[in-house]
Design a protein around this motif. Sequence first.
Motif, PDB file in Angstrom:
ATOM      1  N   SER A  30      95.540  -5.233 -46.648  1.00 50.52           N
ATOM      2  CA  SER A  30      96.122  -4.574 -47.819  1.00 50.52           C
ATOM      3  C   SER A  30      97.627  -4.355 -47.632  1.00 50.52           C
ATOM      4  O   SER A  30      98.420  -4.600 -48.545  1.00 50.52           O
ATOM      5  N   ALA A  31      98.033  -3.903 -46.459  1.00 49.37           N
ATOM      6  CA  ALA A  31      99.453  -3.668 -46.181  1.00 49.37           C
ATOM      7  C   ALA A  31     100.226  -4.978 -46.166  1.00 49.37           C
ATOM      8  O   ALA A  31     101.337  -5.072 -46.687  1.00 49.37           O
ATOM      9  N   ARG A  32      99.631  -6.013 -45.581  1.00 48.16           N
ATOM     10  CA  ARG A  32     100.288  -7.323 -45.526  1.00 48.16           C
ATOM     11  C   ARG A  32     100.507  -7.880 -46.921  1.00 48.16           C
ATOM     12  O   ARG A  32     101.597  -8.335 -47.263  1.00 48.16           O
ATOM     13  N   MET A  33      99.488  -7.828 -47.746  1.00 45.54           N
ATOM     14  CA  MET A  33      99.597  -8.361 -49.102  1.00 45.54           C
ATOM     15  C   MET A  33     100.573  -7.547 -49.949  1.00 45.54           C
ATOM     16  O   MET A  33     101.338  -8.090 -50.740  1.00 45.54           O
ATOM     17  N   LEU A 118     107.811 -16.938 -48.104  1.00 46.49           N
ATOM     18  CA  LEU A 118     106.741 -15.930 -48.059  1.00 46.49           C
ATOM     19  C   LEU A 118     105.550 -16.335 -48.906  1.00 46.49           C
ATOM     20  O   LEU A 118     104.398 -16.106 -48.508  1.00 46.49           O
ATOM     21  N   ARG A 119     105.806 -16.975 -50.024  1.00 47.07           N
ATOM     22  CA  ARG A 119     104.702 -17.451 -50.883  1.00 47.07           C
ATOM     23  C   ARG A 119     103.847 -18.481 -50.125  1.00 47.07           C
ATOM     24  O   ARG A 119     102.628 -18.468 -50.203  1.00 47.07           O
ATOM     25  N   GLU A 120     104.520 -19.359 -49.371  1.00 47.33           N
ATOM     26  CA  GLU A 120     103.800 -20.350 -48.570  1.00 47.33           C
ATOM     27  C   GLU A 120     103.046 -19.689 -47.415  1.00 47.33           C
ATOM     28  O   GLU A 120     101.982 -20.139 -47.036  1.00 47.33           O
ATOM     29  N   ALA A 121     103.616 -18.635 -46.833  1.00 45.10           N
ATOM     30  CA  ALA A 121     102.992 -17.940 -45.713  1.00 45.10           C
ATOM     31  C   ALA A 121     101.809 -17.074 -46.145  1.00 45.10           C
ATOM     32  O   ALA A 121     101.029 -16.637 -45.302  1.00 45.10           O
ATOM     33  N   GLU A 122     101.699 -16.853 -47.432  1.00 48.06           N
ATOM     34  CA  GLU A 122     100.653 -15.982 -47.977  1.00 48.06           C
ATOM     35  C   GLU A 122      99.253 -16.431 -47.566  1.00 48.06           C
ATOM     36  O   GLU A 122      98.368 -15.611 -47.356  1.00 48.06           O
ATOM     37  N   ASP A 123      99.041 -17.729 -47.426  1.00 46.10           N
ATOM     38  CA  ASP A 123      97.714 -18.262 -47.120  1.00 46.10           C
ATOM     39  C   ASP A 123      97.338 -18.148 -45.640  1.00 46.10           C
ATOM     40  O   ASP A 123      96.203 -18.382 -45.275  1.00 46.10           O
ATOM     41  N   TYR A 124      98.305 -17.806 -44.795  1.00 46.90           N
ATOM     42  CA  TYR A 124      98.026 -17.790 -43.355  1.00 46.90           C
ATOM     43  C   TYR A 124      97.778 -16.426 -42.818  1.00 46.90           C
ATOM     44  O   TYR A 124      98.024 -15.424 -43.179  1.00 46.90           O
TER      45      TYR A 124
END
Length: 124
Positions: A30-33, A118-124
Motif C-alpha cells: 500500500s505504501a509503495r503504490m 516509475l510507471r515502468e517500475a510499477e510492475d516490479y
Amino acid sequence: KEKKANRSAKYRKMTDHLLNEEAEMEKGESARMSSLMGAIAISDLVKSTLGPKGMDKILQSMSSRDHTIEVTNDGATILRSVHVENAAAKVLVDIAKTQDDEIGDGTTSVAVLCGELLREAEDY
C-alpha cells in the motif's frame, strides 16, 4: 517470537508519539503504490505542457489575501506552485528544481522522464 513482539510494540509506541494525531501510517504494498501514484500524478500534471501543442495551466494562489491567477506552461513554475505531501512526489519536484537550478531548462522533461521510469517500475 516474544522478542519480536516486544520490539513491534515498542516501535508502535514510539511512532504513535512521533506522528501527528491526524497522520496515517501505510506499510508494505500500500505504501509503495501510494508513493508511486503520487510521483506519477505530478509527472502527468506537467506532461501535458510539453511540446508545441502543450497546454497551459491556470494557477490560482490559495492565500487568503492574494488570489492572483497565473497562466503558464512552464514546468518549473507549475511544480513550484504545487503543494505536495507525498514523499516520492516531493523527490520528483526536488529533482526538477535541481534541474532548473543547475541547467535552467528541462524541468518538465526531467519530471516526465522520472514519471515514466516509475510507471515502468510499477510492475516490479
